[in-house]
Design an enzyme around this catalytic site. Structure first.
Site, PDB file in Angstrom:
ATOM      1  N   LYS A  39       0.843  -1.207   0.000  1.00 64.07           N
ATOM      2  CA  LYS A  39       0.000   0.000   0.000  1.00 64.07           C
ATOM      3  C   LYS A  39       0.878   1.256   0.000  1.00 64.07           C
ATOM      4  O   LYS A  39       2.075   1.186   0.287  1.00 64.07           O
ATOM      5  CB  LYS A  39      -0.916  -0.014   1.231  1.00 64.07           C
ATOM      6  CG  LYS A  39      -0.177   0.051   2.560  1.00 64.07           C
ATOM      7  CD  LYS A  39      -1.119  -0.164   3.751  1.00 64.07           C
ATOM      8  CE  LYS A  39      -0.364  -0.133   5.059  1.00 64.07           C
ATOM      9  NZ  LYS A  39      -1.227  -0.451   6.202  1.00 64.07           N
ATOM     10  N   TYR A 263      14.114  30.935   3.912  1.00 56.92           N
ATOM     11  CA  TYR A 263      12.987  31.749   4.382  1.00 56.92           C
ATOM     12  C   TYR A 263      13.141  32.163   5.843  1.00 56.92           C
ATOM     13  O   TYR A 263      13.531  31.363   6.700  1.00 56.92           O
ATOM     14  CB  TYR A 263      11.679  30.963   4.232  1.00 56.92           C
ATOM     15  CG  TYR A 263      11.277  30.754   2.784  1.00 56.92           C
ATOM     16  CD1 TYR A 263      10.998  31.845   1.962  1.00 56.92           C
ATOM     17  CD2 TYR A 263      11.177  29.481   2.256  1.00 56.92           C
ATOM     18  CE1 TYR A 263      10.623  31.647   0.628  1.00 56.92           C
ATOM     19  CE2 TYR A 263      10.802  29.284   0.933  1.00 56.92           C
ATOM     20  CZ  TYR A 263      10.528  30.378   0.121  1.00 56.92           C
ATOM     21  OH  TYR A 263      10.166  30.177  -1.185  1.00 56.92           O
TER      22      TYR A 263
HETATM   23  C1  LIG Z   1      -0.357  -1.347   6.935  1.00 50.98           C
HETATM   24  C2  LIG Z   1      -0.817  -2.594   7.556  1.00 50.98           C
HETATM   25  C3  LIG Z   1       0.097  -3.620   7.829  1.00 50.98           C
HETATM   26  C4  LIG Z   1       1.592  -3.462   7.669  1.00 50.98           C
HETATM   27  O1  LIG Z   1       2.128  -2.923   8.843  1.00 50.98           O
HETATM   28  P1  LIG Z   1       3.708  -2.888   9.125  1.00 50.98           P
HETATM   29  O2  LIG Z   1       3.766  -2.506  10.544  1.00 50.98           O
HETATM   30  O3  LIG Z   1       4.273  -1.840   8.224  1.00 50.98           O
HETATM   31  O4  LIG Z   1       4.246  -4.230   8.857  1.00 50.98           O
HETATM   32  C5  LIG Z   1      -0.388  -4.820   8.306  1.00 50.98           C
HETATM   33  N1  LIG Z   1      -1.705  -4.989   8.531  1.00 50.98           N
HETATM   34  C6  LIG Z   1      -2.622  -4.035   8.303  1.00 50.98           C
HETATM   35  C7  LIG Z   1      -4.067  -4.313   8.586  1.00 50.98           C
HETATM   36  C8  LIG Z   1      -2.211  -2.793   7.832  1.00 50.98           C
HETATM   37  O5  LIG Z   1      -3.107  -1.835   7.634  1.00 50.98           O
END
Ligand SMILES: *Cc1c(COP(=O)(O)O)cnc(C)c1O
Length: 368
Positions: A39, A263
């Site tokens: 994701k 800035y």
């Molecule tokens: C994003 C997500 C993960 C991954 O989490 P990490 O801590 O980066 O391994 C796993 N499970 C769910 C339901 C998530 O939303």
């Protein structure tokens, strides 16, 4: 590898390091299958590039947040199926059913709608029951579980393929995490006699090395896949860096004493200062919160402090102490010499926030 000579900022992505990181987890948990979480542009590494590189690995699913991300995996022709971690709108469910994507189940209403769509299209809909054991974000509550099997039994177009939950504080609150694990185990035990649940998953990066959830047979890997383990563990040092962010010196000048830099002049030179302008800013994902925090880049073998505020497209660094810097020279902005964690601490945020902030302007260059 592509020509980066005119890039101002780019991220070099090491997909072999990701495969290595998967193998570390596989060695620690040989009986567990793996969901690779891709994701949010694969945590900034580029969704397409990462999915293509990992599709041939021994993983079970690609974890995504939304049907739009699932569609991108699908369009690549990946053999591994997307698993949509978050809730979906009713209008998105048709594509899920038609394409056989995996989705999470948070309510009976969702189950009934999916079942109706499964009937309409003559498909079995593969769902994983999400149990909210304490995250407070999605899923059925534990008290919904005892009656669940009866509710699902008549929905014959569903294939309840798994059960999962998400830990809310695995790196910080060990006793609460144990309570979540117990609650998950109780839900599995409650349903186990009534339905097949081939996939059982709870642990993600903050838990895989540090907790055991006896009934589980899959782990969901985000940060660890990308080389960052949130909890102390002897395995952490085996993980390899997967992303190095580079930028180039675009201009080199010497500013006189008492000259403001960037800035609002939050930095003023004390003496004549050799200043390199570097072609990266918050428009690329180098966070504005790094302004005046002691943030540094790694250039020609030494560290150079960022002077004053981060601007949208450029930062200025002090190179007075190094000889022979030229426009076009490459600075490491984040990577082995400037770890993810260092920027996280300076920006007072969390690692995933740093890495997912990299914007579309930053080309992702995949190491051959
Ligand atoms: C994003 C997500 C993960 C991954 O989490 P990490 O801590 O980066 O391994 C796993 N499970 C769910 C339901 C998530 O939303």
């Amino acid at each position: 590898m592509q020509d980066t000579s005119l890039y101002r900022a780019w991220a070099e992505i090491d997909t072999d390091a990701m495969k290595h990181n998967l193998s570390v987890v596989r060695r620690v948990l040989p009986e567990h299958r793996q969901m690779a979480i891709v994701k949010a542009e694969a945590y900034g590494h580029g969704l397409e590039g990462v999915a293509k590189a990992l599709d041939g690995e021994d993983i079970e699913f690609f974890g995504v947040a939304t049907p739009a991300e699932a569609a991108r995996i699908h369009a690549l022709g990946c053999r591994k199926c997307p698993f949509i971690l978050g809730p979906c709108f009713p209008a998105e469910r048709e594509a899920i059913v038609q394409n056989g994507w995996r989705a999470a189940l948070s309510s009976i209403e969702e189950a009934e709608h999916f079942n109706a769509l499964g009937k309409l299209y003559g498909k079995k809909v593969n769902l994983h029951i999400n149990v909210d054991t304490g995250m407070g974000r999605a899923g059925l509550l534990p008290h919904d579980i005892p009656s669940l099997a009866d509710h699902l039994a008549p929905l014959e177009h569903l294939n309840i393929e798994g059960i999962f939950s998400h830990l809310s504080a695995a790196a910080d609150d060990i006793s609460f995490t144990h309570r979540q694990i117990e609650s998950y185990e109780a839900a599995v035990a409650e349903l186990a006699g009534k339905m097949q649940l081939p996939y059982r998953h709870l642990c993600s990066s903050s838990a895989v090395f540090n907790y055991t959830a006896p009934s589980t047979n899959m782990v969901r890997l985000g940060r660890i896949l990308y080389g960052y383990s949130p909890m102390p563990s002897p395995y952490n040092r085996e993980l390899r860096n997967t992303l190095t962010l580079y930028s180039r010196v675009t201009l080199l000048r010497t500013l006189p004493a008492q000259h403001g830099v960037s800035y609002n002049h939050t930095y003023i030179t004390s003496g004549a200062t050799k200043v390199a302008t570097i072609g990266i800013g918050f428009g690329d994902g180098y966070l504005h919160y790094l302004s005046n925090t002691g943030a540094r880049v790694y250039l020609n073998g030494s560290y150079c402090p960022v002077l004053g505020r981060v601007t949208m497209d450029q930062i200025m660094v002090d190179v007075s102490h190094i000889k022979g810097v030229q426009p076009g020279d490459v600075a490491e902005i984040m990577g082995p010499n400037v770890p993810w964690e260092e920027l996280t601490a300076r920006a007072k945020t969390i690692p995933s926030n740093v890495i997912t902030s990299l914007t579309a302007r930053v080309p992702r260059v995949y190491k051959a």
